[in-house]
Design a protein around this motif. Sequence first.
Motif, PDB file in Angstrom:
ATOM      1  N   LEU B  15     -29.371  -3.534  -7.631  1.00  0.00           N
ATOM      2  CA  LEU B  15     -29.587  -3.410  -9.079  1.00  0.00           C
ATOM      3  C   LEU B  15     -29.827  -1.981  -9.559  1.00  0.00           C
ATOM      4  O   LEU B  15     -29.846  -1.728 -10.761  1.00  0.00           O
ATOM      5  CB  LEU B  15     -30.731  -4.327  -9.529  1.00  0.00           C
ATOM      6  CG  LEU B  15     -30.502  -5.838  -9.301  1.00  0.00           C
ATOM      7  CD1 LEU B  15     -31.673  -6.644  -9.868  1.00  0.00           C
ATOM      8  CD2 LEU B  15     -29.200  -6.310  -9.926  1.00  0.00           C
ATOM      9  N   SER B  16     -30.007  -1.052  -8.619  1.00  0.00           N
ATOM     10  CA  SER B  16     -30.183   0.358  -8.996  1.00  0.00           C
ATOM     11  C   SER B  16     -29.602   1.247  -7.903  1.00  0.00           C
ATOM     12  O   SER B  16     -29.741   0.934  -6.714  1.00  0.00           O
ATOM     13  CB  SER B  16     -31.677   0.676  -9.159  1.00  0.00           C
ATOM     14  OG  SER B  16     -31.884   2.080  -9.073  1.00  0.00           O
ATOM     15  N   SER B  18     -30.810   3.728  -6.661  1.00  0.00           N
ATOM     16  CA  SER B  18     -31.893   4.115  -5.738  1.00  0.00           C
ATOM     17  C   SER B  18     -32.054   3.144  -4.585  1.00  0.00           C
ATOM     18  O   SER B  18     -32.734   3.459  -3.609  1.00  0.00           O
ATOM     19  CB  SER B  18     -33.237   4.169  -6.478  1.00  0.00           C
ATOM     20  OG  SER B  18     -33.294   5.262  -7.321  1.00  0.00           O
ATOM     21  N   LYS B 156     -30.191   5.815 -15.302  1.00  0.00           N
ATOM     22  CA  LYS B 156     -31.031   6.792 -14.600  1.00  0.00           C
ATOM     23  C   LYS B 156     -31.912   6.092 -13.565  1.00  0.00           C
ATOM     24  O   LYS B 156     -33.127   6.323 -13.508  1.00  0.00           O
ATOM     25  CB  LYS B 156     -31.845   7.603 -15.607  1.00  0.00           C
ATOM     26  CG  LYS B 156     -30.926   8.388 -16.548  1.00  0.00           C
ATOM     27  CD  LYS B 156     -31.686   9.240 -17.532  1.00  0.00           C
ATOM     28  CE  LYS B 156     -30.690  10.016 -18.407  1.00  0.00           C
ATOM     29  NZ  LYS B 156     -31.350  10.835 -19.435  1.00  0.00           N
ATOM     30  N   ASN B 157     -31.266   5.238 -12.813  1.00  0.00           N
ATOM     31  CA  ASN B 157     -31.875   4.464 -11.725  1.00  0.00           C
ATOM     32  C   ASN B 157     -32.760   3.302 -12.176  1.00  0.00           C
ATOM     33  O   ASN B 157     -33.208   2.513 -11.337  1.00  0.00           O
ATOM     34  CB  ASN B 157     -32.643   5.364 -10.755  1.00  0.00           C
ATOM     35  CG  ASN B 157     -31.687   6.212  -9.939  1.00  0.00           C
ATOM     36  OD1 ASN B 157     -30.699   5.692  -9.428  1.00  0.00           O
ATOM     37  ND2 ASN B 157     -31.948   7.504  -9.844  1.00  0.00           N
ATOM     38  N   ARG B 158     -33.025   3.190 -13.468  1.00  0.00           N
ATOM     39  CA  ARG B 158     -33.802   2.034 -13.926  1.00  0.00           C
ATOM     40  C   ARG B 158     -32.860   0.851 -14.156  1.00  0.00           C
ATOM     41  O   ARG B 158     -31.830   0.991 -14.839  1.00  0.00           O
ATOM     42  CB  ARG B 158     -34.551   2.348 -15.231  1.00  0.00           C
ATOM     43  CG  ARG B 158     -35.607   3.412 -15.046  1.00  0.00           C
ATOM     44  CD  ARG B 158     -36.486   3.544 -16.286  1.00  0.00           C
ATOM     45  NE  ARG B 158     -37.383   4.685 -16.148  1.00  0.00           N
ATOM     46  CZ  ARG B 158     -38.437   4.898 -16.905  1.00  0.00           C
ATOM     47  NH1 ARG B 158     -38.743   4.060 -17.878  1.00  0.00           N
ATOM     48  NH2 ARG B 158     -39.205   5.956 -16.710  1.00  0.00           N
ATOM     49  N   ILE B 159     -33.229  -0.279 -13.612  1.00  0.00           N
ATOM     50  CA  ILE B 159     -32.432  -1.507 -13.714  1.00  0.00           C
ATOM     51  C   ILE B 159     -32.097  -1.807 -15.170  1.00  0.00           C
ATOM     52  O   ILE B 159     -32.945  -1.660 -16.047  1.00  0.00           O
ATOM     53  CB  ILE B 159     -33.241  -2.666 -13.087  1.00  0.00           C
ATOM     54  CG1 ILE B 159     -33.341  -2.471 -11.578  1.00  0.00           C
ATOM     55  CG2 ILE B 159     -32.648  -4.023 -13.453  1.00  0.00           C
ATOM     56  CD1 ILE B 159     -34.362  -3.368 -10.908  1.00  0.00           C
TER      57      ILE B 159
END
Lengths: 246, 246
Positions: B15-16, B18, B156-159
């Motif tokens: 989901l990300s 990261s 920006k990596n936030r789901i």
Amino acid sequence: MASGKNKTPTLNTVLSPSLLNLYDLTDSTVVIIDVLRATSTIATALFNGAKSVIPVDSVADCIKLGKQMEVITAGERDGKIAEGLKYGNTPLQYTVDFIKGKTLVLTTTNGTKLLHVALAANANSIITGSFCNITSVCDYLVKKKSNVILACAAWKNRINIEDTLFAGAVINRIKENFDINCDATQLAETLYLQADGRLLDFMKEKNASHYHRLMSFGLEEDIKFCLTEDNANILSIYSGGRLVAG
Amino acid sequence: MASGKNKTPTLNTVLSPSLLNLYDLTDSTVVIIDVLRATSTIATALFNGAKSVIPVDSVADCIKLGKQMEVITAGERDGKIAEGLKYGNTPLQYTVDFIKGKTLVLTTTNGTKLLHVALAANANSIITGSFCNITSVCDYLVKKKSNVILACAAWKNRINIEDTLFAGAVINRIKENFDINCDATQLAETLYLQADGRLLDFMKEKNASHYHRLMSFGLEEDIKFCLTEDNANILSIYSGGRLVAG
């Protein structure tokens, strides 16, 4: 929107420890969530009279502390009692008879590690959350009126259903008190609403990975206990290196 | 369970960006998902006859390529046309008249960056996915019978909700063909089923963060286009540094 000290606090949900570095924890209360089973065990131990729980991030540190102090050392790795430790991570073990007045030193695969990540990131304050103490958690967050990060311990950084469900349950109870601009928060609440109170069946239907892992170890009673609301309803707050009853 | 080459392939959802490093991509087809709007734009450009799309991860590289080759350079940062580039990341711009026979060099905040992360991790193969080309994506994955990673670009990596919804839509269509032991996959499908075909309304109701960001730029038509199934139904596959029609 109001500004200054009357500003509505924010609430964000972090579904994996790997995503925690995207958030500023310095002005937030971080809720460490490891439903199966670290934070359920912590709530239960404190509810049943443990003096405190010292979360440590390695088995070696756990054993070391056990030699230095009069404590109960416990922990798991991959869902089983860790080698070198006598006790595990099952909340059912921490009865009043066993734990009252004692100090528990605990290390777990995900939950206690995440707590140390939050500490290293200078979280303003840290509490632990589980269905076992959900009302205490929600009451505290609403009363405190500071920013909230719901931090899921996940499983080795992979998102899991049970921690997401708990985050969703908290969100569903307290969302009116917070300014929410976080898709993960919406996702968690949607999952929780979809479970519709049937948490155990939902975990089973959704083929939740850690549900299966624990079931294969014969731990169904643990799972049921950990999915029950308020059966150890006490606030667990980190202070001076220990989790204590709030 | 069958073993060897007849083994059922796995499907995991990330989901990300990261979280991508938690998975072995070397034996997997990675589907890059950036619904609003990179992978919708890519599908549209290819569907309307672009020779290829070259994804680059910086604005500087985009400008540099534009000076070296006869190409259209385009890209966005934070949802707006990036400084130094003439064209943006709106799929509606890439009509047949505009793009047919041309090469598009594209850089975006999340999607093209993620593609480069997957490349660096030696993904076995890479395609891009969006509602615009969902049937082509699903047909390809089912036919290929290799392990699948549904990789959401997030914000920006936030789901984010929209990429999770698309992952859920793919899962819902093809899950019978895969061995699934991934809670994020269950989460994504639950979200998709909850949206019940009303994707735009769902995004609005759930207060999706990027929905609001794009709406504030007056991009409602873009959002509607990006949430429409198969309006640019072509396979977009990465080969030799370019995305080409499969």
